[in-house]
Design a protein around this motif. Structure first.
Motif, short mmCIF file in Angstrom:
data_model
loop_
_atom_site.label_atom_id
_atom_site.label_comp_id
_atom_site.label_asym_id
_atom_site.label_seq_id
_atom_site.Cartn_x
_atom_site.Cartn_y
_atom_site.Cartn_z
N LYS A 20 52.20 4.83 12.92
CA LYS A 20 52.44 4.91 11.48
C LYS A 20 51.18 4.48 10.72
CE LYS A 20 56.92 5.84 11.69
NZ LYS A 20 57.52 7.03 11.08
N LEU A 21 50.86 5.24 9.70
CA LEU A 21 49.66 4.92 8.91
C LEU A 21 49.83 3.59 8.18
CD1 LEU A 21 46.93 5.82 7.77
CD2 LEU A 21 48.18 6.90 5.91
N ALA A 22 51.04 3.31 7.78
CA ALA A 22 51.25 2.06 7.04
C ALA A 22 50.91 0.85 7.90
CB ALA A 22 52.71 1.98 6.58
N GLN B 256 48.74 0.86 10.35
CA GLN B 256 47.28 0.82 10.47
C GLN B 256 46.64 0.21 9.23
OE1 GLN B 256 45.31 4.43 11.72
NE2 GLN B 256 47.11 5.12 12.84
N LEU B 257 47.13 0.64 8.06
CA LEU B 257 46.54 0.12 6.83
C LEU B 257 46.86 -1.37 6.66
CD1 LEU B 257 47.34 3.08 4.41
CD2 LEU B 257 45.19 2.58 5.54
N VAL C 266 50.15 -2.59 0.54
CA VAL C 266 50.63 -1.52 1.42
C VAL C 266 52.08 -1.83 1.78
CG1 VAL C 266 50.31 -0.36 3.62
CG2 VAL C 266 48.32 -1.14 2.33
N LEU D 296 55.47 -0.76 4.01
CA LEU D 296 55.78 -0.08 5.26
C LEU D 296 56.90 0.94 5.11
CD1 LEU D 296 55.61 -3.09 7.72
CD2 LEU D 296 53.80 -1.51 7.03
#
Lengths: 137, 407
Positions: free
Chosen positions: B357-359, B361-362, B376, B378
């Motif tokens: 998930k990009l969230a 990672q960010l 950010v 999730l």
């Protein structure tokens, strides 16, 4: 003592003395699955840190929006919102849209009919029937 | 009859004949003749061939079609119906069915007779022996399992023992131990001149031997060279390990020097139980709860700089490392690995994969964490989140509870 008129004080204008950015918040929505968010995902990974660092006065919120197209949404201090769908856009194009939202005032777009607009009153003053000479007809 | 004469003769109207039957002009003329009887009418309707009904002899009364039929079959009693080409026509059957019923009864009787006389000899034999032919598949012997193979107990061929360890190593210290053991074993086999892949013959060593391996250090030469990289803690360890690894790779015991064998025998008697390697390894995997006998990490990390440029060495090392660690190396990874360090990094990346998930990672990004104006989330932001953020969620909940719409 002669009657003195009210002294005119400089009206507050944004940018005169201080400039307050009208955009207060920027929401960035993306989808982990959809291909239309590919550019948005790349923007969030690589260009968002620099953009956020350049604009510390803007709150940036990143949140997923599953199975939807990616969206940039700007919130302004006048209470209005502006949203731009950035599906299938490249990261550079999304950066341009983010700058567009950042620089916008939040007002609705209006058609500019005259080339010059001003908030100042006319230099000729307002006509009054009690002033000026009597005109002979 | 000549066509000109036929035009003068009256034909039967449609009222006199059934509408369902088509009648040609000749038949209509025959029906319209009042002088003839029903029986005499039937004859010309059925047979319009050139047969003469005036002669009295049998050959003369036999119609032409019957003659041809007898000639074809070569007998005076051809099989089949009595008169297949002739007989009464549709009109005669409709008007005088009594004459046809006799013929039909005769032909049916003849067919029954043929059926009785021509019975299948196989069926007759089967009925005499008590055989009853099956009408369905129920109760018949089957070949195969017909979907019930899973009910059968497992056979010897079903047993499977994987080459690699059943449980993957996750802790970095244990993975390093596996890589260190593989490196020491390969260095030993290289110094002994043994085939490198023979190191996989022994899945697990005895604890005393593993301790000797663990105490060994590796100081690779220039550019990670394997030659002379193995450093033993003492001479006894070198001799013991040399003795043990001399037996790996199919060398007879007669070739082993006596002095070396005697010294190695003092190390541990358990070391001699390498004859039945498979049995020992199988029992070890089933009963050993703690990997690497409780050792949690390596002593030195000099083995990380070992080079795997040599394809034979790389293959043998990765094979042994995969066997000990339980991690499979795909072909592209094998191609890209050039040092032991890279092999360990690959295992580390497998054990600690990047979040999908990009969230995540960010959220884990240190660069964004330093920025105070970036937040950010999730999960997706909904209206309830906005209400909570604006401080009106409690009021809404209280009002909903007061109205009985929420508990």
């Amino acid at each position: 003592m002669p009657v003195q008129g009210i002294r005119a004080v400089t009206a507050a204008r944004n940018g005169v003395g201080a400039f307050i950015l009208q955009c207060k918040r920027l929401d960035l929505h993306y989808c982990d699955w959809a291909g239309s968010s590919r550019g948005m995902v790349a923007f969030l990974k690589h260009q968002l840190p620099a953009f956020a660092k350049e604009n510390p006065q803007i709150e940036i919120r990143v949140s997923p929006r599953p199975h939807k197209h990616p969206v940039l949404r700007g919130h302004y201090i006048n209470g209005r919102e502006k949203a731009i769908c950035v599906r299938n856009l490249e990261p550079e194009q999304i950066l341009q849209k983010a700058n567009l939202l950042k620089e916008a005032s939040g007002e609705k777009l209006k058609k500019q009919k005259k080339p010059v607009t001003s908030l100042n009153e006319s230099v000729r003053g307002i006509w009054s029937p009690y002033h000026g000479d009597l005109k002979s007809v | 009859m000549r066509p000109s004469v036929r035009l003068l003769t009256p034909e039967a109207s449609s009222r006199q004949v059934s509408r369902l039957l088509y009648l040609c002009s000749t038949c209509r003329q025959q029906v319209s003749r009042p002088a003839r009887s029903v029986v005499t009418l039937a004859q010309p309707f059925g047979r319009r061939h050139a047969s003469s009904d005036s002669s009295s002899s049998s050959s003369a009364t036999t119609p032409l079609t019957e003659k041809v039929r007898r000639k074809i079959w070569g007998t005076d009693n051809p099989p089949g119906l009595k008169d297949p080409y002739g007989g009464d026509g549709a009109i005669s059957r409709a008007l005088g069915g009594s004459t046809n019923e006799n013929n039909l009864a005769e032909s049916t009787g003849q067919q029954e007779l043929e059926t009785v006389t021509g019975e299948d000899p196989l069926a007759a034999a089967a009925s005499s022996s008590g055989y009853v032919p099956a009408m369905t598949w129920e109760g018949l012997p089957t070949i195969g399992h017909l979907g019930r193979w899973s009910d059968l107990p497992p056979s010897q061929a079903d047993a499977y023992s994987p080459f690699v360890a059943k449980k993957r190593l996750v802790k970095e210290g244990l993975v390093a131990l596996a890589a260190h053991q593989a490196a020491v074993e390969l260095a030993l086999l290289r110094s002994l001149g043994k085939p490198l892949t023979a190191v996989c013959d022994v899945l697990e060593h005895d604890e005393s031997i593993f301790k000797l391996i663990w105490e060994c250090k590796i100081q690779p030469g220039a550019e990670g060279a394997w030659e002379g990289a193995l450093v033993f803690p003492n001479e006894e360890t070198e001799k013991a390990l040399s003795f043990v690894f001399e037996q790996i790779g199919g060398v007879a015991e007669e070739d082993i020097p006596e002095a070396t064998a005697a010294e190695a025998a003092e190390v541990d008697e358990a070391e001699m139980e390498f004859d039945d390697v498979e049995e020992e390894s199988a029992s070890a995997t089933s009963s050993k709860p703690i990997p690497f006998f409780g050792y949690d990490n390596v002593q030195d990390e000099g083995f990380l700089a070992l080079s795997l440029d040599d394809l034979a060495t790389k293959f043998a090392f990765l094979k042994r490392f995969a066997q000990l660690s339980g991690h499979f190396f795909p072909d592209p990874t094998i191609h890209s690995i050039t040092t032991v360090q890279q092999a360990l990094e690959y295992v580390h990346s497998v054990n600690n994969p990047k979040p999908k998930k990009l969230a995540h990672q960010l959220a884990a990004s240190a660069e964004l964490q330093d920025l105070s104006n970036v937040k950010v989330f999730l999960t997706r932001r909904r209206a309830a989140h906005r209400d909570e953020e604006l401080g009106r969620k409690k009021i809404i909940d209280a009002e909903l509870r007061a109205r009985g719409l929420m508990e």
